[in-house]
Motif scaffolding. Sequence first.
Motif, PDB file in Angstrom:
ATOM      1  N   LYS A 113       0.837  -1.197   0.000  1.00 38.53           N
ATOM      2  CA  LYS A 113       0.000   0.000   0.000  1.00 38.53           C
ATOM      3  C   LYS A 113       0.874   1.250   0.000  1.00 38.53           C
ATOM      4  O   LYS A 113       1.885   1.297   0.703  1.00 38.53           O
ATOM      5  CB  LYS A 113      -0.891  -0.006   1.258  1.00 38.53           C
ATOM      6  CG  LYS A 113      -1.791   1.216   1.414  1.00 38.53           C
ATOM      7  CD  LYS A 113      -2.582   1.164   2.701  1.00 38.53           C
ATOM      8  CE  LYS A 113      -1.769   1.534   3.916  1.00 38.53           C
ATOM      9  NZ  LYS A 113      -1.322   2.949   3.929  1.00 38.53           N
ATOM     10  N   PRO A 114       0.498   2.273  -0.781  1.00 36.75           N
ATOM     11  CA  PRO A 114       1.235   3.539  -0.698  1.00 36.75           C
ATOM     12  C   PRO A 114       1.287   4.033   0.750  1.00 36.75           C
ATOM     13  O   PRO A 114       0.259   4.106   1.425  1.00 36.75           O
ATOM     14  CB  PRO A 114       0.410   4.478  -1.581  1.00 36.75           C
ATOM     15  CG  PRO A 114      -0.268   3.564  -2.554  1.00 36.75           C
ATOM     16  CD  PRO A 114      -0.576   2.320  -1.792  1.00 36.75           C
ATOM     17  N   LYS A 115       2.479   4.388   1.211  1.00 38.65           N
ATOM     18  CA  LYS A 115       2.678   4.708   2.628  1.00 38.65           C
ATOM     19  C   LYS A 115       1.920   5.961   3.063  1.00 38.65           C
ATOM     20  O   LYS A 115       1.570   6.097   4.232  1.00 38.65           O
ATOM     21  CB  LYS A 115       4.180   4.900   2.920  1.00 38.65           C
ATOM     22  CG  LYS A 115       5.028   3.647   2.735  1.00 38.65           C
ATOM     23  CD  LYS A 115       6.482   3.917   3.084  1.00 38.65           C
ATOM     24  CE  LYS A 115       7.357   2.673   2.961  1.00 38.65           C
ATOM     25  NZ  LYS A 115       7.463   2.232   1.549  1.00 38.65           N
ATOM     26  N   ASN A 116       1.666   6.858   2.128  1.00 41.37           N
ATOM     27  CA  ASN A 116       1.041   8.126   2.492  1.00 41.37           C
ATOM     28  C   ASN A 116      -0.480   8.109   2.399  1.00 41.37           C
ATOM     29  O   ASN A 116      -1.123   9.150   2.537  1.00 41.37           O
ATOM     30  CB  ASN A 116       1.593   9.263   1.628  1.00 41.37           C
ATOM     31  CG  ASN A 116       1.400   9.015   0.135  1.00 41.37           C
ATOM     32  OD1 ASN A 116       1.307   7.877  -0.311  1.00 41.37           O
ATOM     33  ND2 ASN A 116       1.333  10.089  -0.641  1.00 41.37           N
ATOM     34  N   HIS A 167       0.770  13.950 -15.750  1.00 45.93           N
ATOM     35  CA  HIS A 167       2.106  13.566 -15.286  1.00 45.93           C
ATOM     36  C   HIS A 167       2.978  13.109 -16.456  1.00 45.93           C
ATOM     37  O   HIS A 167       4.191  13.346 -16.454  1.00 45.93           O
ATOM     38  CB  HIS A 167       1.991  12.450 -14.250  1.00 45.93           C
ATOM     39  CG  HIS A 167       3.314  11.872 -13.836  1.00 45.93           C
ATOM     40  ND1 HIS A 167       4.207  12.537 -13.028  1.00 45.93           N
ATOM     41  CD2 HIS A 167       3.908  10.685 -14.155  1.00 45.93           C
ATOM     42  CE1 HIS A 167       5.290  11.803 -12.847  1.00 45.93           C
ATOM     43  NE2 HIS A 167       5.139  10.673 -13.527  1.00 45.93           N
ATOM     44  N   MET A 168       2.359  12.480 -17.455  1.00 48.21           N
ATOM     45  CA  MET A 168       3.093  11.989 -18.618  1.00 48.21           C
ATOM     46  C   MET A 168       3.402  13.096 -19.628  1.00 48.21           C
ATOM     47  O   MET A 168       4.041  12.847 -20.642  1.00 48.21           O
ATOM     48  CB  MET A 168       2.302  10.854 -19.295  1.00 48.21           C
ATOM     49  CG  MET A 168       2.140   9.616 -18.415  1.00 48.21           C
ATOM     50  SD  MET A 168       1.023   8.389 -19.133  1.00 48.21           S
ATOM     51  CE  MET A 168       2.050   7.762 -20.480  1.00 48.21           C
ATOM     52  N   GLY A 169       2.924  14.298 -19.358  1.00 49.89           N
ATOM     53  CA  GLY A 169       3.240  15.427 -20.215  1.00 49.89           C
ATOM     54  C   GLY A 169       2.264  15.679 -21.342  1.00 49.89           C
ATOM     55  O   GLY A 169       2.565  16.441 -22.276  1.00 49.89           O
ATOM     56  N   ALA A 170       1.079  15.055 -21.278  1.00 47.90           N
ATOM     57  CA  ALA A 170       0.083  15.236 -22.325  1.00 47.90           C
ATOM     58  C   ALA A 170      -0.793  16.455 -22.044  1.00 47.90           C
ATOM     59  O   ALA A 170      -0.921  16.902 -20.902  1.00 47.90           O
ATOM     60  CB  ALA A 170      -0.789  13.986 -22.442  1.00 47.90           C
ATOM     61  N   LYS A 288       2.656  -1.433  -8.055  1.00 45.53           N
ATOM     62  CA  LYS A 288       3.884  -0.983  -7.385  1.00 45.53           C
ATOM     63  C   LYS A 288       4.380   0.325  -8.006  1.00 45.53           C
ATOM     64  O   LYS A 288       4.777   1.260  -7.291  1.00 45.53           O
ATOM     65  CB  LYS A 288       4.954  -2.066  -7.488  1.00 45.53           C
ATOM     66  CG  LYS A 288       6.239  -1.753  -6.734  1.00 45.53           C
ATOM     67  CD  LYS A 288       7.233  -2.913  -6.839  1.00 45.53           C
ATOM     68  CE  LYS A 288       8.524  -2.595  -6.101  1.00 45.53           C
ATOM     69  NZ  LYS A 288       9.499  -3.722  -6.209  1.00 45.53           N
ATOM     70  N   GLN A 289       4.354   0.402  -9.335  1.00 45.44           N
ATOM     71  CA  GLN A 289       4.765   1.641 -10.006  1.00 45.44           C
ATOM     72  C   GLN A 289       3.799   2.780  -9.693  1.00 45.44           C
ATOM     73  O   GLN A 289       4.214   3.931  -9.494  1.00 45.44           O
ATOM     74  CB  GLN A 289       4.810   1.406 -11.521  1.00 45.44           C
ATOM     75  CG  GLN A 289       5.866   0.409 -11.963  1.00 45.44           C
ATOM     76  CD  GLN A 289       5.819   0.167 -13.457  1.00 45.44           C
ATOM     77  OE1 GLN A 289       6.252   1.009 -14.245  1.00 45.44           O
ATOM     78  NE2 GLN A 289       5.296  -0.966 -13.876  1.00 45.44           N
ATOM     79  N   ILE A 290       2.531   2.463  -9.635  1.00 49.10           N
ATOM     80  CA  ILE A 290       1.517   3.469  -9.312  1.00 49.10           C
ATOM     81  C   ILE A 290       1.704   3.970  -7.886  1.00 49.10           C
ATOM     82  O   ILE A 290       1.561   5.168  -7.616  1.00 49.10           O
ATOM     83  CB  ILE A 290       0.105   2.877  -9.531  1.00 49.10           C
ATOM     84  CG1 ILE A 290      -0.145   2.693 -11.038  1.00 49.10           C
ATOM     85  CG2 ILE A 290      -0.971   3.760  -8.896  1.00 49.10           C
ATOM     86  CD1 ILE A 290      -1.284   1.749 -11.364  1.00 49.10           C
ATOM     87  N   SER A 296       5.059  10.005  -4.404  1.00 50.30           N
ATOM     88  CA  SER A 296       5.807  11.196  -4.834  1.00 50.30           C
ATOM     89  C   SER A 296       4.930  12.437  -4.890  1.00 50.30           C
ATOM     90  O   SER A 296       5.429  13.560  -5.049  1.00 50.30           O
ATOM     91  CB  SER A 296       6.424  10.958  -6.221  1.00 50.30           C
ATOM     92  OG  SER A 296       5.418  11.006  -7.234  1.00 50.30           O
ATOM     93  N   GLY A 297       3.611  12.240  -4.791  1.00 49.15           N
ATOM     94  CA  GLY A 297       2.684  13.360  -4.861  1.00 49.15           C
ATOM     95  C   GLY A 297       2.197  13.666  -6.261  1.00 49.15           C
ATOM     96  O   GLY A 297       1.425  14.605  -6.466  1.00 49.15           O
TER      97      GLY A 297
END
Length: 333
Positions: A113-116, A167-170, A288-290, A296-297
């Motif tokens: 789980k994401p820690k935040n 986030h991907m710059g689109a 995991k990547q997500i 990272s916010g």
Amino acid sequence: MQAFIVERYGKKNALKQTDMPTPELRDDEVLVEIHAAGVNLIDSKIRGGEFKFILPYRTPFVLGHDLAGVVTRVGPCVRQFKVGDEVYSRPDDLRIGTFAEMVAVKEDSLALKPKNLTMEEAASMPLVALTAWQALVEKAKLKKGQKVFIQAGSGGVGTFAIQLARHMGATVATTTGTSNVAWVKDLGADFVVDYKKEDFEKVLSGYDVVLNSQDGKTLAKSLNVLRTGGKLITISGPADPAFAEEIKAPWFVRQVIGLLSLGTRRIAKRHGVEFSFLFMRANGSQLKQIASLIESGAIRPVVDKVFPFALTNEALAYVESGRAKGKVVIKVR
């Protein structure tokens, strides 16, 4: 354990709260004590029997596709997780069942789980996050500087997909109602079409990618906003032959799926557009990547309401109403 089950298929049939045996644990699975479960429109569709031919659940079965919780036991072949780990997941098809106190999940479909995030926030993520990831990263191969149209920006998939695409710059366009325009802009949408005032087909053009999550009428209009060589990815149907091949559907099911999407595929070809259907699959590596993006916010959860476990039917009805901004979650414990 307590669980909410589908006793028989039917759109108006309420889920029944009852005692069910703890799921049997296979060698490559992890037993998770569920703290929170996300609610999705697919839960309603499965209860109504819309996927009986491709997902043949035998009643009674426990419903639910999203979870966050704590590992209580691991199978002998499991290496990545241990008892006490806080995890989140979208379990595999035919192994769902998160409207319950416990669930068994394949190791490969699980991630820390994401820690935040709280348990409720984490439970809101897996299905919509994987849907957006597999649509925009895998299928569309979205690149920086491209233009993407994401329908229904205030919905569960939409709120995540907008953030991921940005986030991907689109450059991101979306649709929503008048009261949500500023809200989806805050999520990262560059252009917002108020569907109560405008027709997106008339104001958008030259897009590289469309993520369709609406009905057939909207799907047809979406073809007209794409440039030649653009990609139309639908998560609401019709399914295409590639999907039938992927799930190893029986011959007669493949024929039906091919016929249902034939008209759309022909029109897309005339437009010079690539059409594909996405039925999201479980994937722990992608989660995991997500999780890294969330920590990272870069992406934040959007939770509309949290219902107590006893009100699971009310939570599902709220999702069906179409009024939710973001995700609806059940607090199991």
